[in-house]
Design an enzyme around this catalytic site. Sequence first.
Site, PDB file in Angstrom:
ATOM      1  CD  GLU A  76      -9.488  -3.995  -1.770  1.00  0.00           C
ATOM      2  OE1 GLU A  76      -8.973  -3.322  -2.462  1.00  0.00           O
ATOM      3  OE2 GLU A  76      -8.771  -5.266  -1.445  1.00  0.00           O
ATOM      4  CG  PHE A 138       2.318  -9.965   4.381  1.00  0.00           C
ATOM      5  CD1 PHE A 138       2.834  -8.835   3.371  1.00  0.00           C
ATOM      6  CD2 PHE A 138       1.165 -10.591   3.689  1.00  0.00           C
ATOM      7  CE1 PHE A 138       2.246  -8.640   2.191  1.00  0.00           C
ATOM      8  CE2 PHE A 138       0.722 -10.391   2.384  1.00  0.00           C
ATOM      9  CZ  PHE A 138       1.503  -9.388   1.607  1.00  0.00           C
ATOM     10  CD  GLN A 139      -2.088  -8.475   2.222  1.00  0.00           C
ATOM     11  OE1 GLN A 139      -2.889  -9.225   2.525  1.00  0.00           O
ATOM     12  NE2 GLN A 139      -2.037  -8.168   1.081  1.00  0.00           N
ATOM     13  CE  LYS A 188      -5.691 -17.125   6.949  1.00  0.00           C
ATOM     14  NZ  LYS A 188      -4.631 -17.181   5.907  1.00  0.00           N
ATOM     15  CG  MET A 508     -17.819  22.762  -8.642  1.00  0.00           C
ATOM     16  SD  MET A 508     -19.132  23.732  -9.247  1.00  0.00           S
ATOM     17  CE  MET A 508     -20.491  22.374  -8.973  1.00  0.00           C
TER      18      MET A 508
END
Lengths: 611, 174
Positions: A76, A138-139, A188, A508
Amino acid sequence: MDKDGNAPGSGAALEKYSGLPTRDGAIELSGAEMVIRALKDQGVKHIFGYPGGAVLPIYDALFAAEGITHVLVRHEQGAVHAAEGYARSTGKPGVVLVTSGPGATNAVTGLTDALMDSIPLIVLTGQVATHLIGTDAFQEADTVGITRACTKHNWLVKDVNDLSRTLHEAFQIATTGRPGPVVVDIPKDVQFKKGPYVMPDAIRHRTYKPKTDPDLGTIVKAIDLMANAKRPLFYTGGGIINSGPEASRLLRELVKVTGFPITSTLMGLGAFPASDPQWLGLVGMHGTYESNHAMHDCDVMIALGSRFDDRVTGNIAKFSPDSKKIHLDIDAAQINKNVHVDVPIVADATKALKEMLHFWKTQKRKVDAAALKEWWKQIDHWRERKSLDFRNSQSLIKPQYAIDRLYELTKHRGNDVYITTEVGQHQMWAAQRFRFEAPNRWMTSGGLGTMGYGLPAAVGVQMAHPGALVIDIAGEASVQMTMQEMSTAVQYDLPIKIFILNNEYMGMVRQWQQLLHGGRYSHSYSEALPDFVKLAEAYGCLGLRASNPNELDAMILEMINSPKPVLFDCRVDPKENCYPMIPSGAAHNEMILCDAEEEGTKVSDEGKMLV
Amino acid sequence: MSSAATKLPNIERHTIAVLVDNEAGVLARVVGLFSGRGYNIESLTVAEVDHVARTSRVTIVTSGTPAVIEQIEAQLRRLVAVHRVHNWTTSAPGIEREMALVKVTGTGEKRVEAMRMGEIFRCHIVDTTHTSFVFEITGAPSKIDQFVDLMRPLGLVDVSRTGVAAIARGPEAM
């Protein structure tokens, strides 16, 4: 399938069949259908995403939707950076679709990056069903809570009747005023429920009304200062790019009619052509000698769409001590934030530049020509220092040489070349040396400094500009953070070129350890690195390697001419440092140059505290 | 908090009112802005002030240098859900009031003295037992500070303060 071959729930099908008009003329759609419909009504052609449980209804509506191309990323974070690259290179908002929980948390780095660099993004996240919110389902993650500090605004839509209005508001807020990322979190069950769909033109926000028109009194004050300036300097930034190509055109005209020198921040490169004699090059920590000395010594600083970032100002107490400062910014909160300014102009850059030019011409303003001539003489003297020079080598590829060759071998393609970068030495060398003539050709992570930005950003840029040459100037450490998106590039035939300046170090970090920490290279060396050529082959790309300056040109040409995505392992001198450099805590006229390296660098204890 | 802050000459105490849309999470946006950017909150009150328009008024007492106060106002104005921001300290004089409930326990001389002080400060006694009082006191924050200090040796056991509410004098609205 309907008679046109559209799957049920697909964009085309729903417009014809499921869009039953309600009493007030609005059409009724499911939440998921509304998302697709709103994207279409907002003119979205591409979205970057990754499916998961909590966004399955939206993915179902997307299944056969026509006119929207979904790009399946591999992580993502990649989706958000790709959308950033897309937005930065087109001026249009980038759109991301991810699932709840880990989908949303993985997007956080990209959201913060977009917030810091003012990139318009609409990120749609799935959420667990409303009755499960707060149950550690969940999630489940508190997405609006987590993203509150890294978005311009965010919403959790608990009622399908609010969804279409919220989606249109999201586009309005992301793209107007100072652009930025927004998140719309959609449970959802809301995606399944049906409700009325309202069109974008029906939306007017209650509180959000960004000011874009300049106060003409401040414009006149600004041109008064400019006309009386003896040592003026334009200092421009990403705000010019965000305002659109017209702002760049107006800036060019203003710089021409005044004859003043111009420098730019990292984010502003391309707004003014690098080939122009009035261009002084990059300003700030790794800016040119002439830019930084001009910043220090100028008597009128005209800051346009730049925000006096600490990478630009260095030590605030020693920053441009004798100048009057004009500051144009669309965001009132930037005025007097880091540096006190004398003439603030809160407005959109295009509108303000138009007025500045208008008043300059109609009031027949003239510059102090004699003083300006002296000023240019001084600037030319600084230029003679040739601060970007480096000692080239016959045996090792110097990173600066590699970027110079890359530029020389691609410049015939003009504005058809788009450069993204990762973060670190290679980014600064690219900013110093690659010469941009047009806006929207330079995509880099400025404010947040996100290693791993460049590769997915290149995916987004190439998606928007299929025929263009898109190159990610990368480091071997950064590029491994989002390397998985090579697989995305292969899936969508995106011939991005990943030009890795491989010095085996986090360059760097190594440079700062050398300069500030007694050469103790604590964990900045990658003792194990993948074989990038084999890695490219594993992904189905072309892998190339150059270790010798003699073979570099031929390899670069092979990279450019390949129709495939390319991983180019350019083995460069691991010891090279990026100069010029303003050491932490120092002033603009206290730079270290490449030839001063042997003298040793003194950084104050106070300076060591700074990042 | 405030006593430490006021020792530095350029630290000022300001009362800022913010009119916001009463939507989910709006207080978190305001508070998150202060914590995220390192600004002080000395007190904060919030309640819906218009049930039809669904707007809430947040009144924040903060401290900082004049430059920080300017930033606080500008950053608050950037929040999408914010209608208006008003600084009562830099604008025409306003009225600031705070309410507190103060519980004092004791018997005999101390109990009588606490009640006498309460009368002087125009407190209401809203709860009484043989061994305790709950005073309701309204006034400027400094008056409440003073009353609480006076109650300390007289058996102070609990204090609940509302934080500051502010409004302009005269016919003008915020």
